[in-house]
Design a protein around this motif. Structure first.
Motif, PDB file in Angstrom:
ATOM      1  N   ASN A  36       0.792  -1.231   0.000  1.00  0.00           N
ATOM      2  CA  ASN A  36       0.000   0.000   0.000  1.00  0.00           C
ATOM      3  C   ASN A  36       0.828   1.285   0.000  1.00  0.00           C
ATOM      4  OD1 ASN A  36      -2.448  -1.413   0.062  1.00  0.00           O
ATOM      5  ND2 ASN A  36      -2.400  -1.586   2.291  1.00  0.00           N
ATOM      6  N   VAL A  37       2.119   1.209   0.250  1.00  0.00           N
ATOM      7  CA  VAL A  37       2.922   2.428   0.260  1.00  0.00           C
ATOM      8  C   VAL A  37       2.998   2.994  -1.151  1.00  0.00           C
ATOM      9  CG1 VAL A  37       5.108   1.173  -0.045  1.00  0.00           C
ATOM     10  CG2 VAL A  37       5.114   3.454   0.971  1.00  0.00           C
ATOM     11  N   THR A  38       2.790   4.290  -1.303  1.00  0.00           N
ATOM     12  CA  THR A  38       2.754   4.933  -2.614  1.00  0.00           C
ATOM     13  C   THR A  38       3.567   6.219  -2.595  1.00  0.00           C
ATOM     14  OG1 THR A  38       0.713   6.120  -2.057  1.00  0.00           O
ATOM     15  CG2 THR A  38       0.486   3.989  -3.183  1.00  0.00           C
ATOM     16  N   LEU A  39       3.951   6.640  -3.790  1.00  0.00           N
ATOM     17  CA  LEU A  39       4.678   7.900  -3.957  1.00  0.00           C
ATOM     18  C   LEU A  39       3.662   9.021  -4.155  1.00  0.00           C
ATOM     19  CD1 LEU A  39       7.371   9.400  -4.284  1.00  0.00           C
ATOM     20  CD2 LEU A  39       7.330   8.800  -6.711  1.00  0.00           C
ATOM     21  N   VAL A  40       2.996   9.402  -3.079  1.00  0.00           N
ATOM     22  CA  VAL A  40       1.978  10.445  -3.119  1.00  0.00           C
ATOM     23  C   VAL A  40       2.302  11.471  -2.043  1.00  0.00           C
ATOM     24  CG1 VAL A  40      -0.463  10.991  -2.862  1.00  0.00           C
ATOM     25  CG2 VAL A  40       0.225   8.857  -3.968  1.00  0.00           C
ATOM     26  N   LYS A  98      17.278   5.988 -10.933  1.00  0.00           N
ATOM     27  CA  LYS A  98      16.450   6.442 -12.056  1.00  0.00           C
ATOM     28  C   LYS A  98      15.244   7.243 -11.558  1.00  0.00           C
ATOM     29  CE  LYS A  98      17.780   2.880 -15.361  1.00  0.00           C
ATOM     30  NZ  LYS A  98      18.468   3.862 -16.218  1.00  0.00           N
ATOM     31  N   LEU A  99      14.712   6.876 -10.408  1.00  0.00           N
ATOM     32  CA  LEU A  99      13.594   7.637  -9.852  1.00  0.00           C
ATOM     33  C   LEU A  99      14.040   9.035  -9.445  1.00  0.00           C
ATOM     34  CD1 LEU A  99      11.794   4.936  -7.668  1.00  0.00           C
ATOM     35  CD2 LEU A  99      11.004   5.929  -9.818  1.00  0.00           C
ATOM     36  N   ALA A 127       2.758  10.446 -12.999  1.00  0.00           N
ATOM     37  CA  ALA A 127       3.885  11.190 -13.553  1.00  0.00           C
ATOM     38  C   ALA A 127       5.079  10.282 -13.846  1.00  0.00           C
ATOM     39  CB  ALA A 127       4.303  12.307 -12.594  1.00  0.00           C
ATOM     40  N   TYR A 128       5.138   9.134 -13.179  1.00  0.00           N
ATOM     41  CA  TYR A 128       6.262   8.210 -13.366  1.00  0.00           C
ATOM     42  C   TYR A 128       5.888   7.023 -14.253  1.00  0.00           C
ATOM     43  CZ  TYR A 128       8.548  10.735  -9.567  1.00  0.00           C
ATOM     44  OH  TYR A 128       9.133  11.705  -8.798  1.00  0.00           O
ATOM     45  N   LEU A 129       4.718   7.082 -14.878  1.00  0.00           N
ATOM     46  CA  LEU A 129       4.263   5.974 -15.722  1.00  0.00           C
ATOM     47  C   LEU A 129       5.193   5.697 -16.898  1.00  0.00           C
ATOM     48  CD1 LEU A 129       2.132   3.834 -16.280  1.00  0.00           C
ATOM     49  CD2 LEU A 129       0.796   5.570 -17.515  1.00  0.00           C
ATOM     50  N   PRO A 130       5.704   6.720 -17.615  1.00  0.00           N
ATOM     51  CA  PRO A 130       6.640   6.406 -18.721  1.00  0.00           C
ATOM     52  C   PRO A 130       7.884   5.675 -18.242  1.00  0.00           C
ATOM     53  CG  PRO A 130       5.837   8.671 -18.889  1.00  0.00           C
ATOM     54  CD  PRO A 130       5.386   8.169 -17.549  1.00  0.00           C
ATOM     55  N   LEU A 131       8.421   6.078 -17.102  1.00  0.00           N
ATOM     56  CA  LEU A 131       9.605   5.404 -16.578  1.00  0.00           C
ATOM     57  C   LEU A 131       9.280   3.983 -16.160  1.00  0.00           C
ATOM     58  CD1 LEU A 131      12.548   5.428 -15.582  1.00  0.00           C
ATOM     59  CD2 LEU A 131      11.713   6.358 -13.408  1.00  0.00           C
ATOM     60  N   HIS A 189       7.143  -4.057  -6.240  1.00  0.00           N
ATOM     61  CA  HIS A 189       6.368  -3.288  -5.272  1.00  0.00           C
ATOM     62  C   HIS A 189       6.628  -1.786  -5.430  1.00  0.00           C
ATOM     63  CE1 HIS A 189       4.493  -6.453  -2.948  1.00  0.00           C
ATOM     64  NE2 HIS A 189       5.647  -7.082  -2.812  1.00  0.00           N
ATOM     65  N   THR A 190       7.874  -1.434  -5.698  1.00  0.00           N
ATOM     66  CA  THR A 190       8.219  -0.021  -5.858  1.00  0.00           C
ATOM     67  C   THR A 190       7.557   0.570  -7.097  1.00  0.00           C
ATOM     68  OG1 THR A 190      10.356  -0.456  -4.802  1.00  0.00           O
ATOM     69  CG2 THR A 190      10.129   1.610  -6.007  1.00  0.00           C
ATOM     70  N   LEU A 191       7.568  -0.158  -8.196  1.00  0.00           N
ATOM     71  CA  LEU A 191       6.942   0.328  -9.427  1.00  0.00           C
ATOM     72  C   LEU A 191       5.430   0.453  -9.266  1.00  0.00           C
ATOM     73  CD1 LEU A 191       8.895  -1.719 -12.141  1.00  0.00           C
ATOM     74  CD2 LEU A 191       9.194   0.688 -11.536  1.00  0.00           C
ATOM     75  N   ASN A 192       4.825  -0.463  -8.519  1.00  0.00           N
ATOM     76  CA  ASN A 192       3.369  -0.414  -8.337  1.00  0.00           C
ATOM     77  C   ASN A 192       2.923   0.806  -7.537  1.00  0.00           C
ATOM     78  OD1 ASN A 192       3.054  -2.799  -9.751  1.00  0.00           O
ATOM     79  ND2 ASN A 192       3.019  -4.092  -7.923  1.00  0.00           N
ATOM     80  N   GLY A 193       3.814   1.360  -6.734  1.00  0.00           N
ATOM     81  CA  GLY A 193       3.446   2.503  -5.919  1.00  0.00           C
ATOM     82  C   GLY A 193       3.693   3.851  -6.561  1.00  0.00           C
ATOM     83  N   LEU A 194       4.196   3.869  -7.790  1.00  0.00           N
ATOM     84  CA  LEU A 194       4.485   5.134  -8.469  1.00  0.00           C
ATOM     85  C   LEU A 194       3.211   5.779  -8.996  1.00  0.00           C
ATOM     86  CD1 LEU A 194       7.668   4.116 -10.498  1.00  0.00           C
ATOM     87  CD2 LEU A 194       7.563   5.242  -8.260  1.00  0.00           C
ATOM     88  N   GLY A 195       3.211   7.098  -9.087  1.00  0.00           N
ATOM     89  CA  GLY A 195       2.064   7.833  -9.585  1.00  0.00           C
ATOM     90  C   GLY A 195       2.070   7.974 -11.095  1.00  0.00           C
TER      91      GLY A 195
END
Length: 301
Positions: free
Chosen positions: A156-160, A224-225, A201-205, A193-199
């Motif tokens: 559940n941790v997200t980059l928000v 890269k993030l 804005a980070y979808l292309p990466l 898990h890290t990629l799943n929590g990206l918003g």
């Protein structure tokens, strides 16, 4: 027992306070070590950072030779020393008091490094080992419930509303606690898990990383993030500049008489080109008309 003496170096705030204690049985000195708060910068809050908190104490206590107080390999000495002869009385053991005082200094260091609920756990402890074990039982529980709770937090941790550094730190805290209870997460699962929590804005990466033929490590993903975060910040900073340029050009264009709304020019003067009467007519009926711009029409005679 001799009077304690405090060396001058003990007053430094960057090193532990060392108090030398003498004994009646020998000329050797034993020392008491008081841990400074600057040596334990990580404070234990709700258990999420327990692994990092514990690691700093283990390294510190091991370096000073104090781990025996926590793991039981340095037990408390007896209160008295047996008499050498039958007519002598047992004498007080000075090492007993020294041990008790050192142990309380360690318990104090543990207590002041805890905040909130974590501090209340060790409040009623009387020895450093007791407080240490209570915290371990609370935050290093190896039960399946603890494992599922940590895995759920990792999902559940997200980059928000936080930076990339804070996001990665939150993930690493959960990973440390999972490893502490015997359930480590491998590098590939951590990346997922890290990629799943990206918003968004980070979808292309995220898409580019998922499309790679070779897997990326967690450390490489972190770099890269950070680069992508810096790119987004630069792009956001540039968004305001074109707006100012367009407005200035529009006002310059109005200044040339092509604006039909009478807008203000950049110099603060109103443009009335679109409101001038046609040639040969004026509001007063005269054939000579002086406009607001100072120009004068002279009809052909």
């Amino acid at each position: 027992m001799t009077v304690p003496s405090i060396p001058e170096s003990s007053t430094a705030t960057t090193s532990p306070q060392v108090i030398l204690m003498g004994t009646n049985n020998s000329n050797q000195h034993q020392s008491l070590i008081a841990i400074n708060s600057t040596q334990v910068p990580i404070k234990l809050t709700k258990g999420g950072n327990y692994a990092a908190w514990r690691s700093q104490f283990e390294n510190l206590f091991f370096g000073y030779g104090l781990m025996g107080y926590l793991d039981g390999t340095k037990p408390c000495p007896p209160t008295t020393i047996a008499a050498s002869t039958s007519i002598e009385q047992p004498s007080a053991n000075p090492d007993h008091q020294i041990w008790l005082r050192q142990d309380r200094l360690l318990l104090h260091a543990i207590q002041v490094s805890c905040i909130g609920a974590a501090q209340s756990i060790v409040t009623r402890s009387t020895t450093s080992a007791q407080g240490w074990n209570k915290l371990e039982a609370t935050y290093a529980n190896r039960s399946n419930t603890r494992k599922l709770g940590l895995l759920d937090s990792l999902t559940n941790v997200t980059l928000v509303d936080q930076s990339v550094a804070d996001y990665i730190q939150a993930i690493e805290n959960i990973l440390d606690n999972l490893e502490l209870i015997g359930h480590p997460v491998d590098d590939r699962a951590t990346v997922i898990h890290t990629l799943n929590g990206l918003g968004p804005a980070y979808l292309p990466l995220a898409s580019a990383i998922r499309a790679r033929d070779t897997p990326i490590t967690f450390e490489e993903l972190y770099d890269k993030l950070l680069d992508h975060e810096a790119f987004l910040q630069r792009d956001e900073a540039k968004k305001g500049n074109p707006v100012v340029t367009v407005q200035f050009n529009q006002r310059t264009f109005n200044r040339k008489g092509c604006n039909q709304q009478g807008n203000l020019s950049p110099h603060g003067t109103t443009n009335f080109h679109s409101h001038q009467p046609s040639l040969g007519s004026s509001p007063t009926g005269n054939r000579s008309y002086r406009s607001n711009q100072g120009s004068q029409y002279r009809p052909t005679q």
